[in-house]
Design a protein around this motif. Structure first.
Motif, PDB file in Angstrom:
ATOM      1  N   ALA A  29       0.833  -1.211   0.000  1.00 51.18           N
ATOM      2  CA  ALA A  29       0.000   0.000   0.000  1.00 51.18           C
ATOM      3  C   ALA A  29       0.867   1.260   0.000  1.00 51.18           C
ATOM      4  O   ALA A  29       0.427   2.324  -0.444  1.00 51.18           O
ATOM      5  CB  ALA A  29      -0.943  -0.002   1.202  1.00 51.18           C
ATOM      6  N   TYR A  30       2.088   1.143   0.496  1.00 53.82           N
ATOM      7  CA  TYR A  30       3.037   2.274   0.415  1.00 53.82           C
ATOM      8  C   TYR A  30       3.339   2.558  -1.059  1.00 53.82           C
ATOM      9  O   TYR A  30       3.349   3.718  -1.492  1.00 53.82           O
ATOM     10  CB  TYR A  30       4.304   1.909   1.171  1.00 53.82           C
ATOM     11  N   THR A  31       3.560   1.494  -1.835  1.00 54.85           N
ATOM     12  CA  THR A  31       3.800   1.652  -3.274  1.00 54.85           C
ATOM     13  C   THR A  31       2.572   2.235  -3.958  1.00 54.85           C
ATOM     14  O   THR A  31       2.694   3.026  -4.901  1.00 54.85           O
ATOM     15  CB  THR A  31       4.171   0.296  -3.892  1.00 54.85           C
ATOM     16  N   TRP A  32       1.388   1.834  -3.512  1.00 54.76           N
ATOM     17  CA  TRP A  32       0.158   2.453  -4.021  1.00 54.76           C
ATOM     18  C   TRP A  32       0.258   3.970  -3.898  1.00 54.76           C
ATOM     19  O   TRP A  32      -0.039   4.706  -4.861  1.00 54.76           O
ATOM     20  CB  TRP A  32      -1.033   1.895  -3.253  1.00 54.76           C
ATOM     21  N   GLY A  33       0.677   4.464  -2.742  1.00 50.60           N
ATOM     22  CA  GLY A  33       0.801   5.901  -2.554  1.00 50.60           C
ATOM     23  C   GLY A  33       1.831   6.527  -3.486  1.00 50.60           C
ATOM     24  O   GLY A  33       1.600   7.608  -4.048  1.00 50.60           O
ATOM     25  N   VAL A  34       2.966   5.855  -3.666  1.00 50.56           N
ATOM     26  CA  VAL A  34       3.997   6.360  -4.578  1.00 50.56           C
ATOM     27  C   VAL A  34       3.433   6.472  -5.992  1.00 50.56           C
ATOM     28  O   VAL A  34       3.587   7.498  -6.674  1.00 50.56           O
ATOM     29  CB  VAL A  34       5.230   5.436  -4.559  1.00 50.56           C
ATOM     30  N   LEU A  35       2.767   5.417  -6.445  1.00 52.05           N
ATOM     31  CA  LEU A  35       2.212   5.421  -7.796  1.00 52.05           C
ATOM     32  C   LEU A  35       1.112   6.461  -7.946  1.00 52.05           C
ATOM     33  O   LEU A  35       1.017   7.147  -8.977  1.00 52.05           O
ATOM     34  CB  LEU A  35       1.657   4.022  -8.123  1.00 52.05           C
ATOM     35  N   ASP A  36       0.283   6.597  -6.927  1.00 51.13           N
ATOM     36  CA  ASP A  36      -0.803   7.569  -6.975  1.00 51.13           C
ATOM     37  C   ASP A  36      -0.251   8.972  -7.185  1.00 51.13           C
ATOM     38  O   ASP A  36      -0.778   9.750  -7.989  1.00 51.13           O
ATOM     39  CB  ASP A  36      -1.612   7.495  -5.681  1.00 51.13           C
ATOM     40  N   ARG A  37       0.834   9.296  -6.488  1.00 52.30           N
ATOM     41  CA  ARG A  37       1.432  10.640  -6.632  1.00 52.30           C
ATOM     42  C   ARG A  37       2.099  10.817  -7.988  1.00 52.30           C
ATOM     43  O   ARG A  37       2.007  11.893  -8.601  1.00 52.30           O
ATOM     44  CB  ARG A  37       2.453  10.857  -5.502  1.00 52.30           C
ATOM     45  N   LEU A  38       2.757   9.779  -8.493  1.00 51.44           N
ATOM     46  CA  LEU A  38       3.369   9.868  -9.819  1.00 51.44           C
ATOM     47  C   LEU A  38       2.306  10.060 -10.896  1.00 51.44           C
ATOM     48  O   LEU A  38       2.458  10.883 -11.804  1.00 51.44           O
ATOM     49  CB  LEU A  38       4.174   8.600 -10.109  1.00 51.44           C
ATOM     50  N   LEU A  39       1.230   9.295 -10.798  1.00 51.95           N
ATOM     51  CA  LEU A  39       0.166   9.392 -11.796  1.00 51.95           C
ATOM     52  C   LEU A  39      -0.510  10.755 -11.749  1.00 51.95           C
ATOM     53  O   LEU A  39      -0.942  11.282 -12.781  1.00 51.95           O
ATOM     54  CB  LEU A  39      -0.865   8.281 -11.556  1.00 51.95           C
ATOM     55  N   ARG A 322       2.731   8.537  -0.727  1.00 50.40           N
ATOM     56  CA  ARG A 322       2.479   9.768  -1.494  1.00 50.40           C
ATOM     57  C   ARG A 322       3.441  10.873  -1.079  1.00 50.40           C
ATOM     58  O   ARG A 322       4.005  11.575  -1.926  1.00 50.40           O
ATOM     59  CB  ARG A 322       1.029  10.232  -1.284  1.00 50.40           C
ATOM     60  N   ALA A 323       3.628  11.024   0.214  1.00 49.27           N
ATOM     61  CA  ALA A 323       4.528  12.076   0.704  1.00 49.27           C
ATOM     62  C   ALA A 323       5.964  11.815   0.258  1.00 49.27           C
ATOM     63  O   ALA A 323       6.688  12.747  -0.126  1.00 49.27           O
ATOM     64  CB  ALA A 323       4.443  12.164   2.228  1.00 49.27           C
TER      65      ALA A 323
END
Length: 349
Positions: A29-39, A322-323
């Motif tokens: 879910a941490y990667t989910w946040g990373v991807l969400d911010r990149l997208l 995300r942060a």
């Protein structure tokens, strides 16, 4: 006509990346946040290599991207992780933290269930092969459409049980079983069989695989999204900590070895660049530009947190990711397409 030309210029100007997504259970879910911010920031994506939870994120992104571009990918990722949280059979306050027991051990009934896996196989504990993740995958993903329409190059890693070799499922080969094979922990799940071959978690052989992003993707920029810390502050002492670190190393060794080989090969090529002609492989290796987002906040996370699929915890991890991605974008967006933002020799060699 002008509108089309303007749109094509925007796409061309958008930074392009390939993504290498590590596995890590609920930490995905941490990667989910990373991807969400990149997208959210309009990055273009060429290929994605993913293992276990990284594979789940890769397919969720691809599903949404196929349906509605970057915004569709964000919606698909959110829907997948929300569905995962809905499968949690109980809410435990003990599980609402990164290290619930304080020493990496598993609390209460979770610890009891995991203790049984050291004595009994999943064929004994779960003879009917009940797997809530299969229900989520089946409900969330349209594999036929992904195989047919997805423009992204996907590389989903699983491990051949008999030979110990990695198997990469490409976009046109993806299926429910292929994705579940990538996340098949042998102490928890029945072996996944595909075309007569038995598969376990891809983390044993590639977490994640880098070479397909090198050889099969056009962009030389590769972003590593790592959930397992590269460095631990001190050696483990307790039995639980030793077991956790042993498993962590087991799922990182092949990735670290691959990155070390790339670092050494580049150094060797650069040393002889003034007098040796470069072939196709040498040119490809030297033009690669690596970038990295490491989940530094998870360094002290206990083993139990990887099993914590409560919505509150997954949302917390998403926000942390995300942060972290936002900080990386501020610091290194200008590097993509120009220069690497990490020195391989210092990090991996």
């Amino acid at each position: 006509m002008l509108k089309k030309l303007w749109k094509s210029r925007d796409v061309a100007a958008s930074p392009s990346l390939s993504l290498a997504l590590q596995g890590g259970g609920a930490h995905g879910a941490y990667t989910w946040g990373v991807l969400d911010r990149l997208l959210e920031d309009d990055w273009q994506i060429d290929g994605i290599s993913g293992t276990s939870a990284g594979a789940m994120n890769a397919v969720a992104l691809a599903q949404g991207w196929t349906r509605g571009g970057a915004e569709g990918a964000r919606e698909s990722l959110a829907a997948f992780w929300e569905a995962v949280s809905d499968t949690t059979p109980f809410e435990l306050d003990l599980l609402h933290s990164l290290n619930p027991a304080g020493d990496g051990s598993l609390p209460g009934p979770v610890g009891m269930m995991m203790g049984l896996t050291k004595v009994f196989s999943p064929y004994q504990l779960n003879p009917f092969e009940l797997n809530p993740l299969r229900d989520v995958v089946r409900a969330q993903f349209d594999f036929e459409r992904i195989r047919r329409d997805c423009p992204l190059k996907l590389f989903i890693a699983a491990t051949r049980v008999r030979t110990g070799k990695v198997r990469l499922f490409h976009t046109h080969e993806l299926s429910e079983d292929a994705l579940l094979a990538s996340a098949c922990l042998p102490t928890l799940h029945h072996t996944v069989q595909i075309d007569g071959e038995d598969y376990w978690d891809g983390g044993f052989t590639a977490n994640p695989a880098i070479y397909p992003l090198m050889y099969e993707c056009a962009t030389p920029d590769i972003l590593l999204v790592l959930l397992n810390p590269l460095v631990r502050p001190e050696a483990p002492r307790s039995a639980e900590e030793i077991a956790a670190r042993s498993m962590e190393l087991g799922f990182s060794t092949t990735f670290l070895r691959e990155m070390r080989m790339i670092a050494h090969a580049r150094s060797y090529i650069e040393e002889g660049s003034n007098w040796l002609p470069q072939g196709r492989l040498e040119r490809k290796l030297t033009r690669l530009r690596f970038h990295m987002v490491e989940a530094e906040e998870l360094v002290d996370a206990g083993t139990a947190s990887k099993l914590n699929a409560t919505r509150a915890f997954l949302t917390e991890l998403r926000d942390l990711g995300r942060a972290r991605a936002a900080r990386w974008i501020r610091s290194h967006r200008q590097d993509v397409g120009v220069r690497p933002s990490i020195k391989l020799a210092e990090v991996f060699a």
